[in-house]
Enzyme design. Structure first.
Site, short mmCIF file in Angstrom:
data_model
loop_
_atom_site.label_atom_id
_atom_site.label_comp_id
_atom_site.label_asym_id
_atom_site.label_seq_id
_atom_site.Cartn_x
_atom_site.Cartn_y
_atom_site.Cartn_z
N GLU A 243 0.83 -1.21 0.00
CA GLU A 243 0.00 0.00 0.00
C GLU A 243 0.87 1.27 0.00
OE1 GLU A 243 -2.11 1.79 -1.26
OE2 GLU A 243 -3.85 0.75 -0.44
N ASN A 244 0.51 2.12 -0.95
CA ASN A 244 1.29 3.34 -1.22
C ASN A 244 2.74 2.98 -1.51
OD1 ASN A 244 -0.94 5.11 -0.80
ND2 ASN A 244 -0.71 4.74 1.40
N ASP A 319 -7.08 0.19 -3.72
CA ASP A 319 -8.12 1.22 -3.81
C ASP A 319 -8.92 1.10 -5.11
OD1 ASP A 319 -6.21 1.94 -5.63
OD2 ASP A 319 -5.76 3.90 -4.72
N ASP A 458 -7.24 0.41 -29.53
CA ASP A 458 -8.41 0.40 -30.41
C ASP A 458 -8.12 -0.31 -31.74
OD1 ASP A 458 -9.70 1.87 -28.47
OD2 ASP A 458 -9.66 3.76 -29.57
N ASP A 511 -22.26 -13.01 -37.75
CA ASP A 511 -21.74 -11.69 -38.13
C ASP A 511 -20.33 -11.44 -37.58
OD1 ASP A 511 -24.20 -11.27 -39.32
OD2 ASP A 511 -24.91 -9.80 -37.85
O1 AHR Z 1 -24.38 -6.41 -41.73
C1 AHR Z 1 -25.41 -7.00 -42.49
C2 AHR Z 1 -26.55 -7.51 -41.60
O2 AHR Z 1 -27.11 -6.43 -40.92
C3 AHR Z 1 -26.16 -8.45 -40.49
O3 AHR Z 1 -26.07 -9.78 -40.88
C4 AHR Z 1 -27.27 -8.30 -39.52
O4 AHR Z 1 -26.82 -8.45 -38.19
C5 AHR Z 1 -27.79 -6.89 -39.75
O5 AHR Z 1 -29.14 -6.94 -40.01
O1 AHR Z 2 0.63 0.57 -3.34
C1 AHR Z 2 0.30 0.84 -4.67
C2 AHR Z 2 -1.13 1.25 -4.82
O2 AHR Z 2 -1.32 2.50 -4.23
C3 AHR Z 2 -2.16 0.41 -4.19
O3 AHR Z 2 -2.44 -0.80 -4.84
C4 AHR Z 2 -3.34 1.32 -4.24
O4 AHR Z 2 -4.28 1.03 -3.25
C5 AHR Z 2 -2.73 2.69 -4.06
O5 AHR Z 2 -3.17 3.52 -5.07
#
Ligand code: AHR
Ligand code: AHR
Length: 521
Positions: A243-244, A319, A458, A511
């Site tokens: 902790e910390n 935390d 992403d 799909d």
């Molecule tokens: O993307 C084409 C179709 O559109 C998919 O099979 C279905 O999920 C939606 O209606």
């Molecule tokens: O000790 C590291 C971290 O510090 C802990 O996991 C957390 O509770 C705090 O933010």
């Protein structure tokens, strides 16, 4: 009576990494006559050493030779039903086929990891702490049940894949150390899956979900955070979250004896008692343990005596800090400070268990190759994932040998190693180099890499067997229950059920299943 025998055998085993499994098997034979089962688990060894397990969690195997109960529970998205996943046999390995059958054509999350110790210290979804998680109510996410496939002794099993935002906890435990009481713990982890976020922990934490001060935690930490302590090299390191402070030794920052460790399967251990604690680590597939620290409490006030509270966390900080990543296969907590000899025997048992990486059936999805991705839903089997120059949207549309060269190239992709996870993939446009498939607000776009970690996440998709049983599905690395899907001819990342129109359960499995085809361009 039998203890001197197995201690000496374990010491011998540790002298030679190559013979560890053989000698460990000899150890099991030697002790089998005194135990109820033919094999022993780590918790039998801790019990023999006088420091019994008070929590024992694994999604891969029994941790006692006599354990025959469920390992974990999964919940599927299609109808919200849950199922306990048990063992192939008492004292044995997970019945992953039962999960595969239950989760066929949908997605599953791990809802509960059962405590095998009999103390009832099960782990469930971590609820909102000081820090909120990304799920409803500020709670943490649950792990996708198929995201960490492995084999153990040749049997298919799944680990607990902690993407940032994922966490498990139990704030109402039984028998876990409190105050300055001694305890030990270990976790078997994926040493190649980590980050610098706070804090991929397994162990003892606050019962409130809040940071209540120095010394209120004692957990194994794994990752490459330098926010508190660190060791040699660039990490990742095994440290103790007290902790910390993630401590790599007696100092708050650098300690020269704590090495970078990144074994594919990693044993990470921490133990602590009155003004005494240790970090130990080793390769979970072979060999013994190194002692990375063994000494007095940190030279910072608040850690001697300790103020342990006895909750259990997995994948998060005390935390509910939930920025960390990692993968957990098994772990235990003990009552009492285990001896090094007991821990060495446990390491030999882990090495003999036979952990191996799962086969990643990525087929022709080799980084550097060019592919096209064809839809499998009956509506759309001539359609491929593509972009065009009109905008940055990503859709499916028909492509054939009669299509223009531009249309063909728009539907062609270069496979790249996943920007956020090297076991996964990123797709670069074949005719717009430098532009990649990424989701934003869950819709796919063709975008330039801005170098940020959000973009990397992403744009990273992890291939799995097709959700419909055909082809390949692509799971979003940062939204692990959402998969690449076409819906109304537009491409999204979609859950099997959810708040967006494209999360519709109707034809979700089809799909989200794609055929990896020869590139059109
Ligand atoms: O993307 C084409 C179709 O559109 C998919 O099979 C279905 O999920 C939606 O209606
Ligand atoms: O000790 C590291 C971290 O510090 C802990 O996991 C957390 O509770 C705090 O933010």
């Amino acid at each position: 009576m039998i203890k001197p025998l197995w201690v000496s055998r374990v010491k011998r085993a540790l002298l030679s990494a190559g013979t560890t499994a053989v000698l460990a098997a000899g150890l099991l034979t030697a002790t089998a006559t005194t135990s109820q089962a033919a094999t022993q688990g780590p918790c039998d060894l801790y019990a023999a050493g006088g420091t019994p397990c008070v929590a024992a969690h694994s999604t891969t195997r029994a941790l006692y030779g006599s354990y025959g109960g469920p390992l974990y529970q999964v919940k599927r998205a299609s109808d919200g039903a849950t199922k306990d996943i048990g063992l192939l046999g008492t004292g044995g390995y997970a019945n992953a086929a039962a999960q595969d059958a239950f989760c066929a054509s949908t997605s599953c999350v791990i809802t509960e990891i059962y405590d095998q110790s009999g103390k009832g210290n099960h782990l469930t979804q971590a609820l909102k702490g000081y820090w909120p998680g990304p799920a409803a109510g500020g709670n943490d996410n649950l792990a996708n049940a198929v995201e960490a496939p492995i084999t153990v002794a040749g049997h298919q099993a799944y680990g607990v894949y902690i993407a940032p935002g994922t966490g498990y906890r139990n704030n109402h435990t039984n028998g876990i150390a409190t105050g300055d009481q001694p305890e030990g713990m270990y976790a078997v982890l994926d040493g190649t899956h980590y980050n610098g976020g706070c804090c991929f922990d397994y162990g003892n934490a606050e019962t409130s979900g809040d940071d209540t001060g120095n010394g209120h935690m004692e957990a194994v930490y794994f990752g490459n955070s330098r926010s508190w302590g660190f060791g040699t090299g660039n990490g990742p390191w095994v440290m103790a979250d007290q902790e910390n402070g993630l401590f790599s030794g007696v100092n708050a920052g650098y300690n020269a004896n704590d090495p970078s460790v990144n074994d594919r399967f990693l044993t990470a251990m921490v133990k602590g008692g009155p003004n005494q604690w240790a970090i130990r680590s080793g390769n979970a597939q072979s060999g013994g343990l190194a002692t990375d620290y063994n000494g007095v409490r940190p030279n910072v006030s608040g850690y001697n005596p300790m103020h342990k509270e006895g909750a259990i966390i997995l994948g998060i900080g005390g935390d509910n800090s939930n920025g960390a990543a990692g993968t957990f296969y098994e772990g235990v907590m003990t009552s009492g400070y285990p001896s090094d000899a007991t821990e060495n025997a446990v390491q030999a048992n882990i090495a003999a268990a036979g952990y191996h990486s799962g086969s990643t059936s990525t087929g022709s999805l080799t980084p550097g190759s060019r592919i096209s991705l064809r839809a499998t839903t009956a509506c759309c089997t001539g359609d491929y994932i593509r972009h065009d120059d009109a905008d940055d949207k990503v859709v499916i549309s028909s492509v054939s040998s009669a299509s223009s060269a531009t249309d063909k190239a728009d539907a062609s992709w270069i496979v790249r190693t996943g920007l956020a996870n090297s076991s996964c993939l990123t797709f670069e446009s074949a005719n717009e180099p430098g532009l990649f498939l990424r989701h934003y607000a869950f819709q796919l776009h063709l975008s330039a890499d801005d170098g940020g970690s959000n973009f990397a996440q992403d744009a990273t998709f992890c291939p799995t067997a097709g959700n419909s049983g055909t082809g390949t599905s692509f799971r979003s690395v940062n939204y692990p229950t959402k998969y690449l899907r076409h819906y109304d001819y537009t491409v999204y990342v979609a859950g099997d059920g959810g708040s967006n129109a494209w999360d519709s359960t109707s034809s979700w499995a089809q799909d989200t299943s794609w055929l990896v085809a020869s590139p059109w361009g």
